[in-house]
Design a protein around this motif. Structure first.
Motif, PDB file in Angstrom:
ATOM      1  N   PRO A  78       0.800  -1.234   0.000  1.00 25.30           N
ATOM      2  CA  PRO A  78       0.000   0.000   0.000  1.00 25.30           C
ATOM      3  C   PRO A  78       0.829   1.279   0.000  1.00 25.30           C
ATOM      4  CG  PRO A  78      -0.844  -1.556   1.624  1.00 25.30           C
ATOM      5  CD  PRO A  78       0.442  -2.126   1.091  1.00 25.30           C
ATOM      6  N   SER A  79       1.986   1.274   0.650  1.00 26.45           N
ATOM      7  CA  SER A  79       2.788   2.498   0.735  1.00 26.45           C
ATOM      8  C   SER A  79       3.665   2.716  -0.505  1.00 26.45           C
ATOM      9  CB  SER A  79       3.671   2.454   1.977  1.00 26.45           C
ATOM     10  OG  SER A  79       4.544   1.340   1.894  1.00 26.45           O
ATOM     11  N   LEU A  80       3.686   1.757  -1.424  1.00 27.46           N
ATOM     12  CA  LEU A  80       4.545   1.862  -2.617  1.00 27.46           C
ATOM     13  C   LEU A  80       3.749   1.620  -3.897  1.00 27.46           C
ATOM     14  CD1 LEU A  80       7.642  -0.096  -1.268  1.00 27.46           C
ATOM     15  CD2 LEU A  80       7.400   2.374  -1.518  1.00 27.46           C
ATOM     16  N   ASP A  81       2.518   2.108  -3.927  1.00 29.86           N
ATOM     17  CA  ASP A  81       1.634   1.795  -5.048  1.00 29.86           C
ATOM     18  C   ASP A  81       1.597   2.862  -6.144  1.00 29.86           C
ATOM     19  OD1 ASP A  81       0.347   3.663  -3.522  1.00 29.86           O
ATOM     20  OD2 ASP A  81      -1.531   2.543  -3.330  1.00 29.86           O
ATOM     21  N   SER A  82       2.557   3.791  -6.139  1.00 26.62           N
ATOM     22  CA  SER A  82       2.605   4.814  -7.195  1.00 26.62           C
ATOM     23  C   SER A  82       4.059   5.107  -7.570  1.00 26.62           C
ATOM     24  CB  SER A  82       1.928   6.109  -6.729  1.00 26.62           C
ATOM     25  OG  SER A  82       2.723   6.748  -5.738  1.00 26.62           O
ATOM     26  N   ASP A  83       4.250   5.697  -8.726  1.00 29.21           N
ATOM     27  CA  ASP A  83       5.604   6.070  -9.157  1.00 29.21           C
ATOM     28  C   ASP A  83       6.243   7.052  -8.181  1.00 29.21           C
ATOM     29  OD1 ASP A  83       5.447   4.437 -11.383  1.00 29.21           O
ATOM     30  OD2 ASP A  83       4.887   6.059 -12.747  1.00 29.21           O
ATOM     31  N   ASP A  84       5.454   7.992  -7.670  1.00 36.08           N
ATOM     32  CA  ASP A  84       5.992   8.977  -6.716  1.00 36.08           C
ATOM     33  C   ASP A  84       6.435   8.299  -5.423  1.00 36.08           C
ATOM     34  OD1 ASP A  84       5.586  11.064  -8.477  1.00 36.08           O
ATOM     35  OD2 ASP A  84       3.656  11.653  -7.603  1.00 36.08           O
ATOM     36  N   ALA A  85       5.651   7.351  -4.939  1.00 28.32           N
ATOM     37  CA  ALA A  85       6.005   6.648  -3.700  1.00 28.32           C
ATOM     38  C   ALA A  85       7.267   5.818  -3.899  1.00 28.32           C
ATOM     39  CB  ALA A  85       4.845   5.764  -3.246  1.00 28.32           C
ATOM     40  N   ILE A  86       7.392   5.167  -5.049  1.00 26.18           N
ATOM     41  CA  ILE A  86       8.590   4.370  -5.362  1.00 26.18           C
ATOM     42  C   ILE A  86       9.808   5.282  -5.425  1.00 26.18           C
ATOM     43  CG2 ILE A  86       9.728   3.079  -7.228  1.00 26.18           C
ATOM     44  CD1 ILE A  86       7.855   1.286  -5.756  1.00 26.18           C
ATOM     45  N   ALA A  87       9.672   6.424  -6.089  1.00 22.76           N
ATOM     46  CA  ALA A  87      10.797   7.365  -6.210  1.00 22.76           C
ATOM     47  C   ALA A  87      11.215   7.899  -4.837  1.00 22.76           C
ATOM     48  CB  ALA A  87      10.423   8.516  -7.141  1.00 22.76           C
ATOM     49  N   ALA A  88      10.248   8.237  -4.007  1.00 20.72           N
ATOM     50  CA  ALA A  88      10.570   8.774  -2.675  1.00 20.72           C
ATOM     51  C   ALA A  88      11.248   7.712  -1.815  1.00 20.72           C
ATOM     52  CB  ALA A  88       9.298   9.281  -1.996  1.00 20.72           C
ATOM     53  N   ALA A  89      10.727   6.508  -1.806  1.00 26.50           N
ATOM     54  CA  ALA A  89      11.315   5.443  -0.989  1.00 26.50           C
ATOM     55  C   ALA A  89      12.695   5.050  -1.510  1.00 26.50           C
ATOM     56  CB  ALA A  89      10.393   4.228  -0.956  1.00 26.50           C
ATOM     57  N   GLY A  90      12.865   5.027  -2.808  1.00 26.78           N
ATOM     58  CA  GLY A  90      14.148   4.660  -3.397  1.00 26.78           C
ATOM     59  C   GLY A  90      15.228   5.702  -3.199  1.00 26.78           C
ATOM     60  N   SER A  91      14.840   6.911  -2.896  1.00 26.08           N
ATOM     61  CA  SER A  91      15.822   7.987  -2.737  1.00 26.08           C
ATOM     62  C   SER A  91      16.736   7.775  -1.529  1.00 26.08           C
ATOM     63  CB  SER A  91      15.115   9.339  -2.625  1.00 26.08           C
ATOM     64  OG  SER A  91      14.404   9.429  -1.404  1.00 26.08           O
ATOM     65  N   THR A  92      16.392   6.858  -0.629  1.00 29.26           N
ATOM     66  CA  THR A  92      17.232   6.614   0.547  1.00 29.26           C
ATOM     67  C   THR A  92      18.466   5.763   0.224  1.00 29.26           C
ATOM     68  OG1 THR A  92      15.975   4.659   1.187  1.00 29.26           O
ATOM     69  CG2 THR A  92      15.241   6.776   2.090  1.00 29.26           C
ATOM     70  N   ALA A  93      18.465   5.073  -0.909  1.00 34.42           N
ATOM     71  CA  ALA A  93      19.636   4.277  -1.311  1.00 34.42           C
ATOM     72  C   ALA A  93      20.729   5.224  -1.803  1.00 34.42           C
ATOM     73  CB  ALA A  93      19.257   3.294  -2.413  1.00 34.42           C
ATOM     74  N   LEU A  94      21.969   4.789  -1.729  1.00 32.28           N
ATOM     75  CA  LEU A  94      23.069   5.636  -2.204  1.00 32.28           C
ATOM     76  C   LEU A  94      22.910   6.026  -3.667  1.00 32.28           C
ATOM     77  CD1 LEU A  94      26.279   4.127  -0.561  1.00 32.28           C
ATOM     78  CD2 LEU A  94      24.998   6.160   0.104  1.00 32.28           C
ATOM     79  N   LEU A  95      22.370   5.125  -4.473  1.00 31.76           N
ATOM     80  CA  LEU A  95      22.170   5.429  -5.888  1.00 31.76           C
ATOM     81  C   LEU A  95      20.869   6.179  -6.143  1.00 31.76           C
ATOM     82  CD1 LEU A  95      23.568   2.246  -7.643  1.00 31.76           C
ATOM     83  CD2 LEU A  95      24.690   4.437  -7.189  1.00 31.76           C
ATOM     84  N   GLY A  96      20.096   6.425  -5.088  1.00 30.04           N
ATOM     85  CA  GLY A  96      18.922   7.279  -5.188  1.00 30.04           C
ATOM     86  C   GLY A  96      17.698   6.654  -5.831  1.00 30.04           C
ATOM     87  N   ARG A  97      17.649   5.324  -5.946  1.00 30.91           N
ATOM     88  CA  ARG A  97      16.496   4.676  -6.565  1.00 30.91           C
ATOM     89  C   ARG A  97      16.512   3.197  -6.221  1.00 30.91           C
ATOM     90  NH1 ARG A  97      18.072   1.532 -10.805  1.00 30.91           N
ATOM     91  NH2 ARG A  97      20.161   1.885 -11.622  1.00 30.91           N
ATOM     92  N   PHE A  98      15.394   2.545  -6.482  1.00 33.50           N
ATOM     93  CA  PHE A  98      15.330   1.100  -6.361  1.00 33.50           C
ATOM     94  C   PHE A  98      15.927   0.482  -7.618  1.00 33.50           C
ATOM     95  CE2 PHE A  98      11.263   1.351  -3.614  1.00 33.50           C
ATOM     96  CZ  PHE A  98      12.013   1.507  -2.475  1.00 33.50           C
ATOM     97  N   GLY A  99      16.355  -0.756  -7.514  1.00 30.58           N
ATOM     98  CA  GLY A  99      16.858  -1.474  -8.673  1.00 30.58           C
ATOM     99  C   GLY A  99      15.721  -1.939  -9.563  1.00 30.58           C
ATOM    100  N   THR A 100      16.071  -2.307 -10.777  1.00 31.68           N
ATOM    101  CA  THR A 100      15.084  -2.834 -11.717  1.00 31.68           C
ATOM    102  C   THR A 100      15.170  -4.362 -11.734  1.00 31.68           C
ATOM    103  OG1 THR A 100      16.583  -2.849 -13.612  1.00 31.68           O
ATOM    104  CG2 THR A 100      15.368  -0.787 -13.170  1.00 31.68           C
ATOM    105  N   ALA A 101      14.131  -4.976 -12.233  1.00 33.25           N
ATOM    106  CA  ALA A 101      14.142  -6.436 -12.365  1.00 33.25           C
ATOM    107  C   ALA A 101      15.285  -6.884 -13.268  1.00 33.25           C
ATOM    108  CB  ALA A 101      12.800  -6.917 -12.903  1.00 33.25           C
ATOM    109  N   GLN A 102      15.592  -6.107 -14.293  1.00 31.99           N
ATOM    110  CA  GLN A 102      16.690  -6.442 -15.202  1.00 31.99           C
ATOM    111  C   GLN A 102      18.036  -6.407 -14.486  1.00 31.99           C
ATOM    112  OE1 GLN A 102      14.233  -4.249 -15.853  1.00 31.99           O
ATOM    113  NE2 GLN A 102      13.144  -5.229 -17.527  1.00 31.99           N
ATOM    114  N   GLU A 103      18.238  -5.425 -13.612  1.00 27.29           N
ATOM    115  CA  GLU A 103      19.485  -5.347 -12.849  1.00 27.29           C
ATOM    116  C   GLU A 103      19.602  -6.522 -11.881  1.00 27.29           C
ATOM    117  OE1 GLU A 103      20.169  -0.534 -12.766  1.00 27.29           O
ATOM    118  OE2 GLU A 103      18.635  -1.405 -11.459  1.00 27.29           O
ATOM    119  N   ALA A 104      18.505  -6.890 -11.266  1.00 28.76           N
ATOM    120  CA  ALA A 104      18.513  -8.041 -10.359  1.00 28.76           C
ATOM    121  C   ALA A 104      18.823  -9.321 -11.132  1.00 28.76           C
ATOM    122  CB  ALA A 104      17.168  -8.149  -9.654  1.00 28.76           C
ATOM    123  N   ALA A 105      18.187  -9.501 -12.271  1.00 32.70           N
ATOM    124  CA  ALA A 105      18.408 -10.704 -13.076  1.00 32.70           C
ATOM    125  C   ALA A 105      19.842 -10.777 -13.581  1.00 32.70           C
ATOM    126  CB  ALA A 105      17.426 -10.735 -14.251  1.00 32.70           C
ATOM    127  N   ALA A 106      20.424  -9.646 -13.938  1.00 36.54           N
ATOM    128  CA  ALA A 106      21.809  -9.636 -14.432  1.00 36.54           C
ATOM    129  C   ALA A 106      22.774 -10.179 -13.382  1.00 36.54           C
ATOM    130  CB  ALA A 106      22.215  -8.214 -14.845  1.00 36.54           C
TER     131      ALA A 106
END
Length: 126
Positions: free
Chosen positions: A73-101
């Motif tokens: 519920p707290s991550l159900d929009s692009d804005d929420a994902i961007a805000a939550a991901g900003s806490t990582a050093l790279l400033g975003r969450f990873g993508t499925a492609q990056e995880a798979a790589a």
């Protein structure tokens, strides 16, 4: 297998884990004990299966932008994902492609066994 027999087996087992095993959060005791078991299993199997040339590794993930993450519920929009991901050093969450790589690297590299790759955008450091 005897020392005079050439190894005929081979391949790779790649497990997944979670960075909270190295940086626990309250309320995660049960699930983290399972994750810790996966990491111990990785090392033990790497030693045990080495004579058969079967490699065993684990990818340690954090938050990857997938439909499952977005179902929270707290991550159900692009804005929420961007805000939550900003806490990582790279400033975003990873993508499925990056995880798979990362998983594909461990499966393809025949000289890596008993190892963990952390894919978290630097969250364990922030």
């Amino acid at each position: 297998m005897y020392a005079s027999e050439p190894p005929t087996a081979g391949g790779s087992l790649t497990f997944s884990s979670e960075i909270l095993v190295v940086r626990p959060a309250p309320g995660m005791t049960v699930s983290l004990s399972v994750t810790g078991a996966v990491e111990t299993l990785t090392k033990a199997l790497a030693v045990e299966l080495a004579p058969a040339r079967l490699r065993v590794n684990t990818v340690r993930f954090r938050r990857i932008d997938t439909p499952l993450l977005r179902s929270l519920p707290s991550l159900d929009s692009d804005d929420a994902i961007a805000a939550a991901g900003s806490t990582a050093l790279l400033g975003r969450f990873g993508t499925a492609q990056e995880a798979a790589a990362s998983a594909l690297f461990l499966m393809a590299n025949n000289y890596v066994t008993g190892q963990f790759i952390t894919v978290d955008g630097g969250e364990t450091l922030s």
